[in-house]
Design an enzyme around this catalytic site. Structure first.
Site, PDB file in Angstrom:
ATOM      1  N   ASP A 181       0.861  -1.182   0.000  1.00  0.00           N
ATOM      2  CA  ASP A 181       0.000   0.000   0.000  1.00  0.00           C
ATOM      3  C   ASP A 181       0.899   1.234   0.000  1.00  0.00           C
ATOM      4  OD1 ASP A 181      -1.937   2.056   0.625  1.00  0.00           O
ATOM      5  OD2 ASP A 181      -3.236   0.459   1.383  1.00  0.00           O
ATOM      6  N   SER A 188     -10.628  10.229   7.064  1.00  0.00           N
ATOM      7  CA  SER A 188     -11.836   9.643   6.472  1.00  0.00           C
ATOM      8  C   SER A 188     -11.736   8.125   6.320  1.00  0.00           C
ATOM      9  CB  SER A 188     -12.107  10.271   5.102  1.00  0.00           C
ATOM     10  OG  SER A 188     -11.116   9.861   4.175  1.00  0.00           O
ATOM     11  N   GLN A 191     -13.366   5.268   9.680  1.00  0.00           N
ATOM     12  CA  GLN A 191     -14.734   4.737   9.825  1.00  0.00           C
ATOM     13  C   GLN A 191     -14.779   3.242   9.495  1.00  0.00           C
ATOM     14  OE1 GLN A 191     -15.691   4.187   6.517  1.00  0.00           O
ATOM     15  NE2 GLN A 191     -17.929   4.259   6.319  1.00  0.00           N
ATOM     16  N   ASN A 250      -9.807  -0.727  -6.823  1.00  0.00           N
ATOM     17  CA  ASN A 250      -9.930  -0.240  -8.201  1.00  0.00           C
ATOM     18  C   ASN A 250      -9.726  -1.379  -9.186  1.00  0.00           C
ATOM     19  OD1 ASN A 250      -6.911  -0.179  -9.228  1.00  0.00           O
ATOM     20  ND2 ASN A 250      -6.914   0.537  -7.097  1.00  0.00           N
ATOM     21  N   CYS A 290     -10.860 -18.251 -12.984  1.00  0.00           N
ATOM     22  CA  CYS A 290     -10.068 -17.084 -12.591  1.00  0.00           C
ATOM     23  C   CYS A 290     -10.984 -15.854 -12.609  1.00  0.00           C
ATOM     24  CB  CYS A 290      -8.859 -16.915 -13.504  1.00  0.00           C
ATOM     25  SG  CYS A 290      -9.213 -16.188 -15.118  1.00  0.00           S
ATOM     26  N   CYS A 293     -12.546 -15.345 -15.921  1.00  0.00           N
ATOM     27  CA  CYS A 293     -13.647 -16.244 -16.288  1.00  0.00           C
ATOM     28  C   CYS A 293     -14.954 -15.565 -15.866  1.00  0.00           C
ATOM     29  CB  CYS A 293     -13.542 -17.579 -15.558  1.00  0.00           C
ATOM     30  SG  CYS A 293     -12.168 -18.629 -16.066  1.00  0.00           S
ATOM     31  N   CYS A 307     -15.716   3.475  -3.949  1.00  0.00           N
ATOM     32  CA  CYS A 307     -16.249   3.805  -2.622  1.00  0.00           C
ATOM     33  C   CYS A 307     -16.053   5.283  -2.312  1.00  0.00           C
ATOM     34  CB  CYS A 307     -15.559   2.962  -1.556  1.00  0.00           C
ATOM     35  SG  CYS A 307     -15.926   1.212  -1.690  1.00  0.00           S
ATOM     36  N   CYS A 364     -11.616 -18.400 -21.832  1.00  0.00           N
ATOM     37  CA  CYS A 364     -11.237 -17.297 -20.935  1.00  0.00           C
ATOM     38  C   CYS A 364     -10.005 -16.569 -21.467  1.00  0.00           C
ATOM     39  CB  CYS A 364     -10.950 -17.845 -19.545  1.00  0.00           C
ATOM     40  SG  CYS A 364     -10.318 -16.590 -18.424  1.00  0.00           S
TER      41      CYS A 364
HETATM   42 ZN   LIG Z   1     -10.150 -17.709 -16.475  1.00  0.00          ZN
END
Ligand SMILES: [Zn+2]
Length: 394
Positions: A181, A188, A191, A250, A290, A293, A307, A364
């Site tokens: 991260d 904010s 929460q 995201n 996956c 798929c 969000c 896929c």
């Molecule tokens: Zn797949």
């Protein structure tokens, strides 16, 4: 006439054959290996034993021998120095075990002779206490707890999903937790991002989460990856982990992880949240479906609010993040039925859990046989720029 210890040993030696280290090593390597029983105490066994030996402490030998060897089996007993095993062998003879022998010089001589030995991994007394509610569960047990302590889980995002997931994985004793991260704690966030605190506003989220985890459980090693996961670094970062928990907020990161987890063949525990609704699934590369798929292409940007735009109930993050922690633990332990092949849909407002079956798609674009798996510009793709038309699945 009273017998001394020396008399007892002499009588036992007259009756019981003593095996030398070299002979035992040869016989253990042969097809018809004898049953080797280590009669020492738990603490002695924990410090090392002959490979393949069965541990039955001396005090339990008579009561447990039937579960370990039959009376006509070849049995060799081993203790630390060769005395306890010699005397114990006499008792087995009385019980009808005709082919029982004792290792001369015991484990001490075995080790000094340069033979291989194993030191079993065990929980420390502190760990036995800390994880006792886990080890009481037969499906987990001490072996399962050791697996958790040896496991490495990477959390993408130390936010709404990553906070509860990291907290519970740390409490569970997952030995290595990676936190990827690059964001800092904002007021904010508090929460729902419960691993952070008011006085850590402004700190890197990964650093803040590390403080919380280390305060909770000193068994956990925390790796901070204070960077945004991208196509240049993702494979290097995930290489060090067994399971990836996707707490990204995201679509570009989700699709990047979907591709990377296939390339590196790492299980991916997925969740997403918005307002009152949460989704979760588990993607086991080339075994179950996956992410692609399920969602071959990103949704049109105007249909995919974040969000930050649409809001999210804080508690929902806790529910979904804990479902992720739960699934990660099942993947590590190899127990139960994971969400592989299912998309769990949680409606917090109606308090309903539903699930959709997800099948592997033979066409896929991620895991199909004709898939050209390569990284792309996920930001542009998810923004709808240069998106090529792929079949939309029913
Ligand atoms: Zn797949």
């Amino acid at each position: 006439m009273a017998q001394t210890y020396q008399d007892l040993l002499a009588a036992a030696r007259a009756e019981i054959r003593e095996v030398q280290v070299d002979e035992l090593a040869q016989r253990l390597a042969a097809a018809q290996a004898p049953v080797l029983i280590d009669v020492r105490e738990q603490s002695e066994w924990d410090e090392g034993h002959v490979p393949g030996a069965v541990h039955v402490p001396r005090g339990y030998l008579e009561s447990r021998i039937a579960g370990v060897a039959a009376p006509d089996d070849q049995v060799v007993l081993v203790c630390a120095g060769g005395m306890r095993s010699l005397l114990a062998a006499r008792n087995l003879r009385e019980m009808g075990y005709e082919h029982v022998e004792s290792l001369a010089g015991g484990f001490t001589r075995w080790k000094q002779s340069g033979q291989d030995y194993v030191v079993p991994q065990t929980l420390t007394p502190q760990q036995r206490s800390r994880y006792s509610r886990h080890t009481l569960i037969p499906e987990v047990g001490e072996a399962g707890q050791l697996k958790l302590l040896g496991a490495r889980v990477l959390l993408i995002g130390a936010g709404g999903l990553g906070s509860p997931a990291a907290y519970y994985l740390a409490a569970a004793g997952v030995g290595t937790i990676g936190l990827a991260d690059d964001d800092v704690v904002d007021a904010s966030n508090l929460q729902r991002q419960i691993i952070h605190t008011t006085d850590r506003v402004g700190m890197l989220k990964a650093e803040s989460a590390k403080i919380a985890i280390e305060a909770l459980n000193p068994d956990v090693k925390v790796n901070v990856h204070a960077t945004r996961i991208n196509r240049d670094n993702v494979l290097d970062i995930i290489a060090g982990y067994d399971v990836i928990v996707d707490g990204a907020d995201n679509f570009p990161t989700r699709y990047l992880l979907a591709d990377a987890s296939l390339m590196a063949r790492k299980p991916l525990v997925h969740a997403s949240i918005l307002r009152f609704e949460g989704h979760a699934s588990v993607f086991i590369p080339y075994d179950g479906p996956c992410y692609r798929c399920l969602f071959p292409e990103p949704p049109p940007p105007d249909l995919a609010p974040s969000c930050g735009e649409a809001g999210v109930l804080g508690v929902l993050c806790g529910v979904m993040g804990n479902i992720q922690a739960n699934e990660a633990i099942k993947v590590i332990l190899g127990i139960g039925e994971t969400l592989s092949g299912r998309l769990l849909v949680y409606d917090a407002l109606g308090m309903e859990f539903n699930e959709l079956k997800v099948r592997r798609d033979p066409n896929c674009p991620g895991c199909g046989p004709d898939a050209q798996l390569e990284f792309r510009d996920y930001d542009a793709w998810c923004a709808g720029i240069g998106r090529h038309t792929e079949a939309v699945h029913a």
